[in-house]
Design a protein around this motif. Structure first.
Motif, PDB file in Angstrom:
ATOM      1  N   GLY A  50     -75.466   1.239 -13.404  1.00  0.00           N
ATOM      2  CA  GLY A  50     -74.426   0.476 -12.725  1.00  0.00           C
ATOM      3  C   GLY A  50     -73.397   1.367 -12.066  1.00  0.00           C
ATOM      4  O   GLY A  50     -72.964   1.112 -10.942  1.00  0.00           O
ATOM      5  N   ILE A  51     -72.994   2.439 -12.740  1.00  0.00           N
ATOM      6  CA  ILE A  51     -72.024   3.381 -12.178  1.00  0.00           C
ATOM      7  C   ILE A  51     -72.594   4.039 -10.919  1.00  0.00           C
ATOM      8  O   ILE A  51     -71.915   4.158  -9.899  1.00  0.00           O
ATOM      9  CB  ILE A  51     -71.633   4.460 -13.205  1.00  0.00           C
ATOM     10  N   LYS A  52     -73.840   4.465 -11.001  1.00  0.00           N
ATOM     11  CA  LYS A  52     -74.473   5.114  -9.845  1.00  0.00           C
ATOM     12  C   LYS A  52     -74.551   4.163  -8.656  1.00  0.00           C
ATOM     13  O   LYS A  52     -74.304   4.560  -7.517  1.00  0.00           O
ATOM     14  CB  LYS A  52     -75.869   5.607 -10.215  1.00  0.00           C
ATOM     15  N   ALA A  54     -72.653   1.345  -8.120  1.00  0.00           N
ATOM     16  CA  ALA A  54     -71.329   0.920  -7.676  1.00  0.00           C
ATOM     17  C   ALA A  54     -70.502   2.067  -7.104  1.00  0.00           C
ATOM     18  O   ALA A  54     -69.658   1.861  -6.239  1.00  0.00           O
ATOM     19  CB  ALA A  54     -70.575   0.278  -8.840  1.00  0.00           C
ATOM     20  N   GLY A  55     -70.739   3.268  -7.627  1.00  0.00           N
ATOM     21  CA  GLY A  55     -69.979   4.418  -7.160  1.00  0.00           C
ATOM     22  C   GLY A  55     -68.576   4.502  -7.753  1.00  0.00           C
ATOM     23  O   GLY A  55     -67.755   5.293  -7.290  1.00  0.00           O
ATOM     24  N   ARG A  56     -68.301   3.704  -8.764  1.00  0.00           N
ATOM     25  CA  ARG A  56     -66.986   3.734  -9.412  1.00  0.00           C
ATOM     26  C   ARG A  56     -67.070   3.063 -10.779  1.00  0.00           C
ATOM     27  O   ARG A  56     -68.014   2.345 -11.069  1.00  0.00           O
ATOM     28  CB  ARG A  56     -65.950   3.048  -8.555  1.00  0.00           C
ATOM     29  N   PHE A  57     -66.032   3.313 -11.587  1.00  0.00           N
ATOM     30  CA  PHE A  57     -65.944   2.693 -12.901  1.00  0.00           C
ATOM     31  C   PHE A  57     -64.483   2.643 -13.312  1.00  0.00           C
ATOM     32  O   PHE A  57     -63.631   3.296 -12.729  1.00  0.00           O
ATOM     33  CB  PHE A  57     -66.783   3.444 -13.941  1.00  0.00           C
ATOM     34  N   ALA A  58     -64.221   1.859 -14.334  1.00  0.00           N
ATOM     35  CA  ALA A  58     -62.872   1.761 -14.900  1.00  0.00           C
ATOM     36  C   ALA A  58     -62.941   2.098 -16.382  1.00  0.00           C
ATOM     37  O   ALA A  58     -63.948   1.834 -17.039  1.00  0.00           O
ATOM     38  CB  ALA A  58     -62.322   0.350 -14.722  1.00  0.00           C
TER      39      ALA A  58
END
Length: 81
Positions: A50-52, A54-58
């Motif tokens: 999912g991170i890869k 989306a290109g971002r995370f919180a």
């Protein structure tokens, strides 16, 4: 944010309509300006995919009274949200 006082939390991301989340055992600040943090995510974790995508995370850092949230995101429950 000037300093991180805890290292336990929840990492989340969203790609299209799919939510991903996992408990994290540590996170640390690597730079003040720009603010950068480091966290480890296992290669086999679905959240990494999912991170890869989306290109971002919180990252939400948790206090001791939020143990139930961390345990839920650390489990294999399908709907952690």
């Amino acid at each position: 944010m000037e300093k991180i006082y805890t290292s336990v939390g929840v990492l989340t991301t969203k790609y299209e309509d799919i939510l991903y989340g996992m408990a994290i055992a540590w996170v640390f600040q690597v730079s003040f300006d720009p603010l950068l943090v480091a966290v480890g995510v296992g290669k086999t974790r679905k959240t990494l995919d999912g991170i890869k995508k989306a290109g971002r995370f919180a990252i939400s850092l948790m206090s001791e009274d939020k143990e139930d949230v961390v345990l839920r995101f650390g489990s294999k429950v399908v709907n952690k949200f």
